[in-house]
Design an enzyme around this catalytic site. Structure first.
Site: not given
Length: 301
Positions: A11, A15, A187, A195, A251
């Protein structure tokens, strides 16, 4: 580099680029990308890491993720793709030798149900990232917030040499925890409040505290979350993140802003499903979920 541990990062979004930039000096590192164009650009230009206005270039090796031979050579794979991309690469991960451990650092909890598909004999680590990062282009990442990586063993046993390596970069701290659900849920609680709310409102994290009406919405979401996902001092943790990352967009807010698919199904859907199983309703969170899903439908993402 021959004696260095072989680490693969799957990826090359925000990140993936951030982790590759910070770990490259301590490993024989390969960054696996979805597109060959990005892999070629990274090999030619390296990663440009922007941190507090200073730019540093880190040279790395990059190949496309379909290069199964390269995947199979790694001693540890760090999977940093978004939730919704995991199913796409699952066959590639299943083809990697079972002796290769994998560390997953995704938002939300939707990926947990797919981990058993990787085989019961593989060592699997699950973790979270507290870092804030934004990808400017294929080779440039902005480090918007310094934090920690927390991980726990989901199954199997982590080799001592890998455990030592994970702790080898003081400026990019990694912490091992006993209970993977504890760190994931901690989290998840924060992400499920901040978010979707910032994505629907199109605002920075700090504005949730500054605007009295949005602050009330935040408090309402926290109250709903506490009925199905109790986290110690959850409200304080959410507000602390809003303060520390006040100038940042979440994000999900950035995904919505740029017409990209969000991680709403990986972050919010598992909570709504848990609430339904327990006979509880989360009207505010469910409303935000359907708004975001509807907007994704309008954008055809």
């Amino acid at each position: 580099m021959g004696n260095q541990i072989k680490i693969g990062i799957i990826g090359a979004g925000a990140m993936g680029l951030l982790y590759a930039a910070n770990l490259a000096e301590k490993a024989d590192l390969t960054l696996f990308t979805r597109r060959e164009e990005q892999a070629n650009a990274l090999k030619q230009k390296g990663i440009s890491l922007i941190d507090n206005g200073t730019t540093k270039t880190i040279h790395i090796n990059a190949v496309v993720v379909t290069d199964t031979a390269a995947l199979s050579k790694q001693q540890l794979l760090i999977v940093a793709v978004k939730q919704y991309s995991l199913l796409e690469i699952l066959p590639l991960l299943q083809a990697v030798p079972v002796e290769t451990p994998m560390l997953f650092i995704q938002n939300g909890a939707g990926h947990l149900e797919n981990l058993p598909l990787l085989g019961e004999k593989r060592t699997i680590l699950v973790g979270i990232s507290e870092h804030g990062a934004g990808r400017e282009n294929d080779t440039t990442v902005v480090w918007r917030g310094h934090g920690r990586t927390k991980y726990s063993v989901y199954q199997g046993e982590l080799d001592v040499s890998l455990e030592d390596w994970l702790n080898s970069v003081p400026d990019f701290p990694v912490e091992q925890h006993v209970n993977y659900l504890e760190i994931i849920q901690g989290k998840l609680f924060i992400n499920a409040v901040i978010n979707p709310l910032t994505a629907v409102l199109g605002v920075r994290n700090g504005e949730l505290l500054e605007n009295p009406e949005w602050h009330k919405l935040l408090d309402l979401l926290v109250e709903e979350m506490e009925t199905v996902l109790p986290v110690q001092n959850g409200a304080l943790k959410v507000k602390e993140i809003c303060r520390v990352t006040a100038n940042n967009f979440s994000s999900m807010a950035l995904d919505k802003k740029y017409g990209r698919k969000t991680e709403i199904d990986g972050i919010v859907l598992p909570i709504l499903e848990k609430a339904e199983r327990e006979g509880k309703t989360l009207p505010t969170l469910r409303t935000l979920y359907h708004i975001i899903k509807g907007l994704e439908g309008e954008s055809n993402v």
